[in-house]
Scaffold this active site. Structure first.
Site, mmCIF file in Angstrom:
data_model
loop_
_atom_site.group_PDB
_atom_site.id
_atom_site.type_symbol
_atom_site.label_atom_id
_atom_site.label_comp_id
_atom_site.label_asym_id
_atom_site.label_seq_id
_atom_site.Cartn_x
_atom_site.Cartn_y
_atom_site.Cartn_z
ATOM 1 N N CYS A 2 71.304 99.407 -27.892
ATOM 2 C CA CYS A 2 72.344 98.947 -28.803
ATOM 3 C C CYS A 2 72.832 97.546 -28.474
ATOM 4 O O CYS A 2 72.838 97.133 -27.335
ATOM 5 C CB CYS A 2 73.538 99.876 -28.726
ATOM 6 S SG CYS A 2 73.123 101.580 -28.923
ATOM 7 N N ARG A 27 65.867 93.860 -27.519
ATOM 8 C CA ARG A 27 66.275 95.023 -26.727
ATOM 9 C C ARG A 27 65.810 96.335 -27.345
ATOM 10 O O ARG A 27 65.830 97.375 -26.690
ATOM 11 C CB ARG A 27 67.797 95.057 -26.598
ATOM 12 C CG ARG A 27 68.353 93.869 -25.837
ATOM 13 C CD ARG A 27 69.840 93.775 -26.024
ATOM 14 N NE ARG A 27 70.524 94.854 -25.339
ATOM 15 C CZ ARG A 27 71.012 94.757 -24.127
ATOM 16 N NH1 ARG A 27 70.884 93.645 -23.467
ATOM 17 N NH2 ARG A 27 71.630 95.759 -23.565
ATOM 18 N N TRP A 75 70.555 102.059 -31.341
ATOM 19 C CA TRP A 75 69.392 102.793 -30.865
ATOM 20 C C TRP A 75 69.865 104.234 -30.710
ATOM 21 O O TRP A 75 70.716 104.527 -29.889
ATOM 22 C CB TRP A 75 68.928 102.206 -29.529
ATOM 23 C CG TRP A 75 67.655 102.768 -29.061
ATOM 24 C CD1 TRP A 75 66.404 102.453 -29.511
ATOM 25 C CD2 TRP A 75 67.480 103.752 -28.040
ATOM 26 N NE1 TRP A 75 65.476 103.187 -28.837
ATOM 27 C CE2 TRP A 75 66.084 103.986 -27.934
ATOM 28 C CE3 TRP A 75 68.344 104.453 -27.205
ATOM 29 C CZ2 TRP A 75 65.558 104.891 -27.028
ATOM 30 C CZ3 TRP A 75 67.817 105.357 -26.310
ATOM 31 C CH2 TRP A 75 66.439 105.563 -26.229
ATOM 32 N N ASN A 100 78.563 100.723 -27.832
ATOM 33 C CA ASN A 100 77.355 100.945 -27.018
ATOM 34 C C ASN A 100 77.719 101.961 -25.955
ATOM 35 O O ASN A 100 78.799 101.879 -25.385
ATOM 36 C CB ASN A 100 76.945 99.661 -26.292
ATOM 37 C CG ASN A 100 76.363 98.635 -27.231
ATOM 38 O OD1 ASN A 100 76.161 98.921 -28.398
ATOM 39 N ND2 ASN A 100 76.111 97.451 -26.718
ATOM 40 N N GLY A 101 76.815 102.868 -25.648
ATOM 41 C CA GLY A 101 77.085 103.858 -24.608
ATOM 42 C C GLY A 101 77.145 105.256 -25.203
ATOM 43 O O GLY A 101 76.714 105.474 -26.338
ATOM 44 N N GLU A 484 52.360 99.523 -3.126
ATOM 45 C CA GLU A 484 52.916 98.400 -3.874
ATOM 46 C C GLU A 484 53.046 97.171 -2.971
ATOM 47 O O GLU A 484 52.749 96.049 -3.389
ATOM 48 C CB GLU A 484 54.271 98.815 -4.479
ATOM 49 C CG GLU A 484 55.031 97.738 -5.204
ATOM 50 C CD GLU A 484 54.285 97.066 -6.363
ATOM 51 O OE1 GLU A 484 53.251 97.573 -6.801
ATOM 52 O OE2 GLU A 484 54.749 95.986 -6.790
ATOM 53 N N LYS A 488 51.145 93.636 -3.688
ATOM 54 C CA LYS A 488 51.849 92.334 -3.761
ATOM 55 C C LYS A 488 51.175 91.328 -2.848
ATOM 56 O O LYS A 488 50.918 90.192 -3.234
ATOM 57 C CB LYS A 488 53.319 92.466 -3.335
ATOM 58 C CG LYS A 488 54.303 93.084 -4.270
ATOM 59 C CD LYS A 488 54.654 92.312 -5.493
ATOM 60 C CE LYS A 488 53.668 92.581 -6.571
ATOM 61 N NZ LYS A 488 53.853 93.630 -7.480
ATOM 62 N N GLU A 491 47.739 90.259 -4.171
ATOM 63 C CA GLU A 491 47.839 89.495 -5.423
ATOM 64 C C GLU A 491 48.192 88.032 -5.185
ATOM 65 O O GLU A 491 47.613 87.147 -5.801
ATOM 66 C CB GLU A 491 48.964 90.081 -6.306
ATOM 67 C CG GLU A 491 48.567 91.255 -7.158
ATOM 68 C CD GLU A 491 49.743 91.767 -7.986
ATOM 69 O OE1 GLU A 491 49.535 92.051 -9.172
ATOM 70 O OE2 GLU A 491 50.876 91.895 -7.454
ATOM 71 N N HIS A 507 41.665 109.205 10.190
ATOM 72 C CA HIS A 507 40.464 109.617 9.458
ATOM 73 C C HIS A 507 39.652 108.425 8.988
ATOM 74 O O HIS A 507 38.843 108.556 8.068
ATOM 75 C CB HIS A 507 40.845 110.512 8.276
ATOM 76 C CG HIS A 507 41.513 111.781 8.709
ATOM 77 N ND1 HIS A 507 40.857 112.771 9.403
ATOM 78 C CD2 HIS A 507 42.795 112.200 8.582
ATOM 79 C CE1 HIS A 507 41.696 113.758 9.675
ATOM 80 N NE2 HIS A 507 42.880 113.429 9.194
ATOM 81 N N LYS A 606 49.629 88.156 -16.593
ATOM 82 C CA LYS A 606 50.880 88.923 -16.620
ATOM 83 C C LYS A 606 50.742 90.145 -17.522
ATOM 84 O O LYS A 606 51.192 91.233 -17.192
ATOM 85 C CB LYS A 606 52.009 88.019 -17.129
ATOM 86 C CG LYS A 606 53.359 88.681 -17.179
ATOM 87 C CD LYS A 606 53.897 88.871 -15.782
ATOM 88 C CE LYS A 606 55.116 89.759 -15.723
ATOM 89 N NZ LYS A 606 55.276 90.357 -14.393
HETATM 90 C C1 G6P Z 1 48.931 93.291 -14.885
HETATM 91 C C2 G6P Z 1 50.092 92.600 -14.198
HETATM 92 C C3 G6P Z 1 50.778 93.572 -13.240
HETATM 93 C C4 G6P Z 1 51.216 94.822 -13.985
HETATM 94 C C5 G6P Z 1 50.040 95.451 -14.748
HETATM 95 C C6 G6P Z 1 50.540 96.511 -15.712
HETATM 96 O O1 G6P Z 1 47.953 93.602 -13.954
HETATM 97 O O2 G6P Z 1 49.642 91.474 -13.472
HETATM 98 O O3 G6P Z 1 51.920 92.964 -12.651
HETATM 99 O O4 G6P Z 1 51.729 95.747 -13.069
HETATM 100 O O5 G6P Z 1 49.366 94.480 -15.544
HETATM 101 O O6 G6P Z 1 51.324 95.880 -16.681
HETATM 102 P P1 G6P Z 1 52.448 96.591 -17.527
HETATM 103 O O7 G6P Z 1 53.012 95.497 -18.403
HETATM 104 O O8 G6P Z 1 51.762 97.654 -18.336
HETATM 105 O O9 G6P Z 1 53.429 97.152 -16.577
#
Ligand code: G6P
Length: 611
Positions: A2, A27, A75, A100-101, A484, A488, A491, A507, A606
């Site tokens: 909203c 949004r 929404w 909103n809320g 993760e 990172k 990457e 293992h 991205k």
């Molecule tokens: C690409 C981006 C990642 C992301 C992945 C999934 O590999 O570089 O940062 O985690 O896509 O993207 P999404 O927009 O679906 O979260």
């Protein structure tokens, strides 16, 4: 989600309200509306299901002009996306409200107001506010004072704005759990749920705080805090580009986005927490009914979003007792999947446009899932449009290719999902939800404390500058956190990084451990700590250098070849969110030392909209 826009001016404000709504479109919403006092002092309204364009067309057909008005993009939570449920809502053609809320106690209030003769024309929780306010105005003729009395009776979350025929020179706003900002003009003033909506008209803003009530007139703004005291709120000058498209004081977008996490986690929680419960309606009007039927959950995502899903499995099974499977979308879409009855299909995506995730959702529709839920950062994305239910993360635009704030807000959304499912199905342990809701409220502060370790982590990064391989270890819900962390690092620094559940060390990967292979691990103080400590001994015995992010009460200390960074204590279930922070900082500082292109690492995109 909203959006609210309001204005009081000497000129016609219809176009300002519409432009404000358009700026909030990203949004996500399903209907829009506007109410103004026209030049004859009559309250007029236009509402439409669908896009703001539809509303604009309605206004072109039947124009309304006026100098005081409010507008909204809705929404749906209570009541389907129908015109009669769209805001603004009226009481007796004299008062209008946008909200909103979620008002949790709307049912008893509705019964009481019906008893007083009020006629309801919508299925929304919002309509109780405007009738209750109308009722209060009979004893308290001042609008701000009557709204103060009204909000005292509301339980739940709100950011709201009202206008009244009794005092048609002012806009009154109240905030509790949903953000509101006052925009200051010259001889005119504005209100919105996000300053983005008002940048067309002003660059000076006043942010309302929790519990604030504001009276906004053309030439004055008065604010009272939760205790009723008259207060001044700081005026903040906005500089073009100070937000998304600008790195500000930071060297890279990634670092800026890492540091935004307390704020965006807060935003993701806003309007979704009741006193002791998660507000299930945040997932949409049909969520509670649907959630009651859910017996299994299937999560599908890619990259960082997949890791968020892996954490959620520990939560859904561990806290809510709901069986959960998690799979990368590119596998799920090409595999013959056996679907258990009553399985909720959950897709997680920052962009909402990832080709594999979208294809998996489309396949899922053919496979007989109970319903689909998208956890997504972009309200107007394909994934959101094509899913039955949505929960938007409020991370804001993420520019750095390596996802950071999108991940932690996804985790917050998944915790809300876990608690909502557990709540509806009655599968949470006693007191679990209340305790977690309280800890979620404290989470932004804890994240801020973790971010304060920035320089400590920067120093540790030096250990990695000359290394080619690293190992990340975690147990339980920290295993996906380790995954993760490894993602990172690889990457953005191009150092080979692998994550393993700590118990798997012996293992295989133990064979790789020597003084050239730093081992990173996260160690909250939980029932797995002693087992993790043994794994760390196994590493040290082979000359491996250890970097441990450990709970301050874990009893781990610095020593020869062991670097311990002390983490603030937090309820165990939320540790995956907190422990992600130092791993993000670590990969960032290693990449800076290596001189790579942090925000746009080689070969990566991205948003991966192709297979
Ligand atoms: C690409 C981006 C990642 C992301 C992945 C999934 O590999 O570089 O940062 O985690 O896509 O993207 P999404 O927009 O679906 O979260």
């Amino acid at each position: 989600m909203c959006g609210i826009v309001g204005a009081v001016a000497e000129r016609n404000i219809t176009a300002i309200l519409l432009e404000g709504l358009k700026r909030l479109e990203y949004r996500g919403y399903d209907s829009a509306g506007v109410a103004l006092f026209n030049n004859a002092g009559v309250l007029e309204r236009r509402r439409r299901v669908g896009k703001v364009n539809e509303l604009e067309r309605a206004l072109a057909g039947e124009p309304v002009t006026g100098r005081l008005g409010i507008a909204h993009t809705r929404w749906a939570t209570h009541g389907a996306p129908l015109e009669r449920n769209a805001h603004p809502h009226f009481s007796n053609e004299q008062l209008a409200v946008v909200h909103n809320g979620i008002i949790e106690n709307h049912e008893p209030l509705r019964e009481r107001l019906k008893g007083l003769g009020y006629v309801f024309t919508s299925d929304t929780d919002t309509e109780v506010i405007v009738h209750l306010l109308h009722h209060k105005l009979q004893d308290t003729p001042d609008l701000a004072a009557a709204l103060k009395a009204t909000v005292k009776e509301l339980h739940g979350a709100y950011g709201l704005a009202v206008i009244s025929a009794h005092q048609p020179d002012r806009l009154i706003a109240a905030r509790s759990g949903s953000p509101l900002v006052v925009g200051l003009g010259l001889g005119e003033n504005f209100l919105a749920s996000d300053q983005l909506a008002l940048r067309q008209v002003t660059d000076r803003f006043m942010y309302l705080e929790e519990g604030d009530i504001a009276e906004i007139r053309r030439d004055s703004v008065q604010i009272w805090d939760a205790s009723g005291l008259h207060v001044e709120r700081e005026i903040v000058q906005y500089h073009e580009g100070a937000e998304a498209a600008d790195k500000g004081e930071y060297r890279h977008f990634m670092l800026k986005e890492i540091h935004e996490q307390p704020k965006v986690v807060q935003r993701t929680l806003e309007g979704r927490l009741g006193q002791q419960q998660v507000l299930v309606q945040a997932f949409g009007p049909q969520a509670a009914e649907l959630f009651a039927k859910v017996r299994n959950v299937q999560i599908v995502a890619c990259g960082t979003s997949y890791h968020a899903g892996m954490v959620a499995r520990y939560w859904l099974e561990g806290l809510a007792g709901i069986p959960c499977q998690v799979e990368v979308a590119s596998e799920f879409r090409y595999r013959k999947v056996v679907v258990q009855p009553d399985t909720l299909f959950v897709s997680i995506s920052q962009s909402g446009e990832t080709a594999d995730t979208l294809a998996a959702l489309r396949n899922a529709k053919e496979l007989g899932f109970l319903a689909s839920l998208a956890i997504c950062n972009v309200g107007i994305s394909s994934l959101v449009r094509e899913s039955d239910l949505t929960l938007l993360t409020q991370a804001g635009p993420e520019i750095g290719v390596a996802s950071t704030k999108a991940f932690t807000t996804q985790l917050v959304a998944l915790m809300l999902l876990t608690l909502s499912l557990g709540q509806v199905k009655g599968t949470l342990g006693a007191g679990v939800e209340a305790e977690l809701v309280e800890e979620l409220r404290r989470l932004p502060t804890r994240l801020g404390e973790a971010l304060a370790m920035d320089t400590t982590v920067e120093k540790i990064a030096e250990l990695f500058a000359e290394k080619n391989h690293t190992l990340f270890l975690g147990r339980g819900a920290q295993f996906p956190v380790a995954m993760e962390g490894a993602l990172k690092l690889k990457e953005i620094s191009y150092i080979h990084a692998e994550a393993y559940p700590a118990g798997e060390l012996k293992h295989g990967p133990l064979a790789l451990v020597d003084s050239d292979m730093p081992v990173v691990t996260v160690a909250p103080n939980n029932e797995l700590l002693e087992k993790l400590k043994s794994n760390l001994q196994e590493v040290r015995a082979r000359g491996g250098e250890l970097i441990v992010f450990a709970d301050e009460q874990a009893g781990l200390v610095n020593g020869e070849g062991t670097h311990v960074v002390s983490m603030p204590h937090i309820l165990d279930a939320l540790t995956p969110i907190l422990y992600t922070i130092p791993l993000q900082l670590l990969s960032y500082y290693v990449a800076v030392l290596k001189g790579t292109d942090v925000d746009q690492p080689r070969n990566l995109a991205k948003s991966v909209t192709v297979e």
